[in-house]
Design an enzyme around this catalytic site. Structure first.
Site, short mmCIF file in Angstrom:
data_model
loop_
_atom_site.label_atom_id
_atom_site.label_comp_id
_atom_site.label_asym_id
_atom_site.label_seq_id
_atom_site.Cartn_x
_atom_site.Cartn_y
_atom_site.Cartn_z
N ASP A 1 0.87 -1.17 0.00
CA ASP A 1 0.00 0.00 0.00
C ASP A 1 0.92 1.24 0.00
O ASP A 1 2.15 1.12 0.13
CB ASP A 1 -0.96 -0.02 1.19
CG ASP A 1 -2.18 0.87 0.93
OD1 ASP A 1 -2.14 1.68 -0.02
OD2 ASP A 1 -3.18 0.75 1.67
C1 BGC Z 1 -5.07 3.21 0.28
C2 BGC Z 1 -5.26 2.20 -0.80
C3 BGC Z 1 -5.12 2.82 -2.17
C4 BGC Z 1 -3.79 3.52 -2.25
C5 BGC Z 1 -3.51 4.14 -3.60
C6 BGC Z 1 -3.84 4.07 0.07
O1 BGC Z 1 -3.83 5.16 0.93
O2 BGC Z 1 -4.99 2.57 1.53
O3 BGC Z 1 -6.51 1.58 -0.65
O4 BGC Z 1 -5.27 1.86 -3.17
O5 BGC Z 1 -3.73 4.52 -1.26
O6 BGC Z 1 -4.25 5.27 -3.83
#
Ligand code: BGC
Length: 763
Positions: free
Chosen positions: A287
């Site tokens: 993530d």
């Molecule tokens: C979130 C994810 C997301 C990623 C990319 C993160 O802050 O937890 O769910 O896919 O950002 O935008």
């Protein structure tokens, strides 16, 4: 330790060989192609493939002068994410395939979570349709539009089970149930990926956030998780596993720790469970800055945590560049092996190969397609239909709903005329101005028959700071600085003129979602005050509830005649809500998550264990039983609950046999009769309880459901086939087994009101 480490390398090697062999049949030329390519790659180029920076400073026309552009040219980027528009993406792809040494195309990812520009309800709402075809269709349309606009990878589905409505991200998931969550995970993966990833309208799917992200302590985002393996395997893992079984191409590691080790660096999770036990064949991405965050988790500096992540099974590093900047040094120092780098690089290249990018890097970059397919009329029609299926009718005293298409209606409340809040959280591709507010939708559809007026009546919250923090990213509700009484008086004057009042209240869309945890789950007090005054007019009041999570509606349930929960319904919200309020669509949504009476009951979920001192059925309190002094154990609205404009009556359950053996099959049927005057859809739900186990078992577990249309006055017989597969669970040794004995079979229209029968099932 050393031996264990070596052994794990051997296992990883064997796994890779196995993966390569099984992929060979589907992609016969892939291995040779990637072998040849990797032979040409320098170490830096291999590590470059593992790098997934955010799009940063890229704007159309300037792609070539950005910092990212330099990295792309140097072969230091494997993919980019959250850049929108086919023109920009084409330009950036051109850099990779024309300016970099080996011309390896990029992946383009995006959070296409519940639709692209045609926005569907937030996932929690979609899950309340219990309609797998509709959910698959929503993902298909999302993939169609995203791929037309240059995207080839979505960070969806999010399948984190959560039992804690304080957590803002419950809005992005499918509620509390592992079985329903698993079915939805499969439907979404099918919708995005189809059966051929190289088609230009299918995209890679990414199941997230692996794992247990929805179980953070106290419902606070990113918080610590501590859970037994029993609970992981039986209750939290199934939807991730279902996505893997459906062939999901990628997995995103979660922010939380598991057994004291952050998921991003947890080898047991990312390799032993994911690759060895579940045979996952795709790639794993962190993530956002997941690797760097391990420093704050307290397990080492950037070099240490980056090496740890790669060894654990991470293939791609989102944003933080820990792999890019430290892996060469770790390789020299023997902290990672070349085989580990190669394996990760190969998995990224395989994904690109499967998408057909080596054949045509512009496969997803046809501007003509984008013009035709994005926000297409047919897509919007389907979004409207699906949205209307996601609404849950929570109360409807005296058949307040549906409304008649006559007279006058006053829409009152801060959510009544906001386009920008309709798409809901995580709708990054949405064009917010294209969404339809309730007021606009109702006027457009019924303006010639019904007089529709609107007044805001109150701010979202009395606290302007809280309101600002809950209406970010262009979702402002236009803070009104006048005293609350003045704003309210304006609305009351309009409400008094109408035949019916529609109170459009609840949360703003950014009051749930990431980093939007709450400790108070009431409708904000300033709105509740307004609602009280609306009720005091003596006119019929319908609460149209906007929310991204279960709220505590005990007061509203006691005082408001009708409550329709519409979540955040997407770009077509205004039309879909009108369709249901005026009876063109009979609501059929059922809750995928329990609504508690008060926040102190949280976590409250239907599939709990019994305890040694369960409260006797029908009782509110007994001394020395498992209960509270001040509130019953019951939810306000149970899992699976949702009313219709008609009513359904269930017969007793008929069983094909009450004594079964081994692999025999059991058929359990009920006859459901539509007793009212409206045709309607009912979600018939099957629950099973394993009465005695080698480990304690939940009081009931969803094991099947069917959504059926039953005409007014008609009866339908619904049958479920039950095999021992449905009786299986992970035992103390985490073996997936069923144990002979007594089982209770339950069927009903929600998890509380069920018919019951017992069976004996012997070995
Ligand atoms: C979130 C994810 C997301 C990623 C990319 C993160 O802050 O937890 O769910 O896919 O950002 O935008």
């Amino acid at each position: 330790m050393k031996f264990a480490y070596r052994l794990s390398l051997i296992v990883a090697g064997l796994l890779l060989t196995q993966t390569l062999m099984s992929q060979q049949s589907q992609y016969p030329k892939m291995k040779a192609f990637i072998d040849a390519l990797m032979k040409k790659m320098t170490l830096e180029e291999k590590i470059g493939q593992l790098n997934l920076p955010g799009a940063g400073d890229i704007t159309t026309g300037q792609a070539s002068s950005s910092d990212i552009a330099k990295k792309i040219e140097q072969g230091k980027v494997g993919g980019l994410f959250n850049i929108k528009s086919v023109a920009k993406i084409r330009e950036v792809q051109k850099l990779a395939v024309e300016k970099s040494r080996l011309k390896i195309p990029l992946l383009f990812g995006m959070d296409v979570i519940h639709g692209y520009e045609t926005v569907f309800p937030i996932p929690l709402g979609l899950s309340c349709t219990w309609n797998m075809l509709a959910i698959e269709r929503s993902a298909r349309i999302a993939a169609q539009e995203a791929s037309a606009d240059g995207i080839n990878w979505t960070f969806s589905p999010m399948v984190d089970i959560s039992r804690d409505p304080r957590w803002g991200r419950v809005s992005e998931g499918n509620g509390e149930d592992p079985y329903l969550g698993g079915e939805i995970a499969k439907a979404m993966v099918r919708g995005y990926q189809g059966n051929d990833l190289s088609k230009n309208n299918t995209i890679l799917s990414c199941v997230k956030h692996y794992a247990l992200y929805g179980a953070g302590e106290a419902g606070r985002d990113y918080n610590t998780v501590d859970m037994s393996h029993q609970r992981m395997y039986n209750e939290y893992f199934p939807p991730y596993k279902a996505a893997v079984d459906a062939g999901v191409a990628s997995v995103m590691a979660s922010f939380n720790e598991i057994d004291g080790i952050p998921a991003t660096g947890n080898r047991w999770l990312l390799t032993d469970v994911l690759r060895t036990q579940w045979e996952f064949k795709g790639f794993v991405v962190t993530d956002y800055t997941g690797i760097n965050e391990m420093i704050d988790h307290g397990v080492g500096d950037l070099q240490t945590v980056s090496a740890m992540a790669l060894r654990a099974g991470i293939d791609m590093d989102m944003v933080g560049e820990g792999l890019l900047t430290t892996i060469p040094k770790s390789l020299k120092e023997g902290k990672v092996t070349l085989a580990q780098i190669d394996a990760a690089c190969r998995r990224i290249l395989e994904a690109k190969y499967k998408l057909g990018l080596f054949e045509d890097p512009y496969r997803y970059c046809d501007p003509e397609r984008a013009k035709k397919e994005v926000f297409a009329d047919e897509h919007r029609k389907e979004a409207r239909r699906i949205a209307s299926e996601s609404f849950v009718l929570l109360k409807n005293a005296n058949q307040t709903l549906p409304l008649k298409k006559q007279g006058s209606v006053a829409i009152i409340g801060p959510l009544g005329n906001s386009k920008e809040n309709m798409p809901g959280t995580w709708s990054v591709a949405a064009n917010l101005a294209n969404a339809t507010s309730l007021y606009d939708g109702m006027k457009e559809l019924l303006g010639d028959k019904v007089k529709v007026n609107y007044s805001k009546g109150s701010n979202l919250d009395a606290d302007s700071v809280l309101e600002a923090n809950s209406t970010m990213f262009g979702r402002s509700l236009g803070w009104d600085s006048r005293p609350a009484e003045v704003i309210r008086a304006e609305a009351l004057a309009i409400a008094k003129e109408a035949d019916v009042i529609i109170a459009a209240m609840g949360e703003s869309s950014e009051m749930s979602g990431e980093a939007s945890s709450r400790t108070n789950l009431n409708i904000p007090a300033v709105q509740q005050e307004l609602l009280k005054e609306l009720l005091a007019t003596g006119k019929p009041v319908v609460l149209v509830l906007f929310t991204g999570r279960p709220l505590t509606l005990t007061w509203e349930h006691a005082n408001v005649p009708a409550i329709l929960n519409v979540w955040f319904a997407g770009s077509e919200a205004g039309y879909a809500i009108t369709d249901v309020l005026f009876g063109d669509v009979n609501p059929s949504g059922k809750l995928s998550t329990t609504f508690p009476q008060n926040v102190g009951q949280v976590p409250l979920f239907y599939n709990h264990k019994n305890t040694g001192r369960p409260l006797e059925e029908g009782k509110w309190f007994s001394k020395f039983r498992s209960n509270y002094l001040d509130v019953s154990n019951d939810p306000l609205y149970p899992f699976g609950f949702g009313l219709s404009y008609t009513s359904f009556e269930y017969s007793d359950i008929k069983l094909s046999s009450q004594n079964l053996k081994g692999n025999q099959k059991l058929t359990a049927s009920v006859t459901v009769t539509n007793k009212g005057n409206f045709d309607g859809k009912e979600v018939v739900q099957l629950y099973i309880r394993d009465m005695v186990g080698s480990v304690t078992r939940p009081v009931k577990e969803l094991k099947g459901f069917q959504k059926v249309m039953i005409k007014a006055g008609e009866s339908k017989t619904i049958s479920f086939e039950i095999t021992t597969d449905l009786l299986k669970f992970y035992n103390y040794d985490l073996k997936h087994v069923w144990e002979p004995g007594e089982f209770e079979i339950m069927i009903g229209g929600n998890s509380r009101d069920v018919k019951k029968q017992k069976v004996n099932w012997l070995k």
